[in-house]
Scaffold this active site. Structure first.
Site, short mmCIF file in Angstrom:
data_model
loop_
_atom_site.label_atom_id
_atom_site.label_comp_id
_atom_site.label_asym_id
_atom_site.label_seq_id
_atom_site.Cartn_x
_atom_site.Cartn_y
_atom_site.Cartn_z
N THR A 14 124.75 81.01 42.15
CA THR A 14 125.30 81.47 43.42
C THR A 14 124.35 82.61 43.83
OG1 THR A 14 126.85 82.85 42.18
CG2 THR A 14 127.59 80.69 43.00
N ASP A 15 124.55 83.06 45.09
CA ASP A 15 123.91 84.43 45.68
C ASP A 15 125.02 85.46 45.60
OD1 ASP A 15 125.69 83.95 47.77
OD2 ASP A 15 124.21 83.25 49.09
N MET A 16 124.54 86.38 46.21
CA MET A 16 125.57 87.77 45.85
C MET A 16 126.92 87.54 46.50
SD MET A 16 122.67 90.76 46.33
CE MET A 16 124.07 92.03 46.12
N ILE A 19 128.31 82.22 46.80
CA ILE A 19 128.14 80.90 47.46
C ILE A 19 126.67 80.24 46.74
CG2 ILE A 19 127.13 79.77 49.50
CD1 ILE A 19 128.82 81.67 51.17
#
Length: 129
Positions: A14-16, A19
């Site tokens: 995931t990203d920050m 997601i």
């Protein structure tokens, strides 16, 4: 025939915002393709070592529809599309509880180890038709 492959979304995917980072969908569908090939009885190491043939990704068309998130349990489906002498087209989808999140049309070609297109072995064409 539809092949299903389970994927668990980990923090590293995931990203920050929590997601799934877009490039990781390509990793998910690659893992599913490898599992699909193994499932139809093709030993890719033997194919490379004995026949000198490998599968190469020629084209991918992707559609991102909805985000997957940290800790989601996903299913990647793989179905066969068109099959020709050297080319194999697969349709892949990533779903969460039946909801379509990502879809791709993937074109693979058979290549020799020196990078020349070659015919798909007959036993593979029979298994995917």
């Amino acid at each position: 025939m539809t092949h299903e492959f389970q994927v668990q979304v980990y923090y590293e995917d995931t990203d920050m915002a929590g997601i799934v980072y877009h490039a990781n969908y390509l990793k998910f569908i690659e893992r599913a393709r490898s599992d699909w090939v193994r499932g139809i009885g093709v030993d890719q190491n033997a194919l490379r070592e004995i026949e000198g043939i490998v599968f190469v990704l020629r084209r991918i068309e992707a559609d991102f529809r909805a985000p997957a998130r940290f800790e989601d349990a996903l299913v990647v489906t793989t179905t066969t599309g068109a099959v020709s002498g050297v080319r194999l087209v697969l349709h892949q989808e990533v779903l969460r509880d039946g909801e379509l999140l990502f879809s791709a049309e993937v074109t693979l070609v058979a290549m020799t180890l020196d990078g020349q297109p070659t015919r798909l072995p007959q036993q593979i064409r029979r298994r995917v038709n």
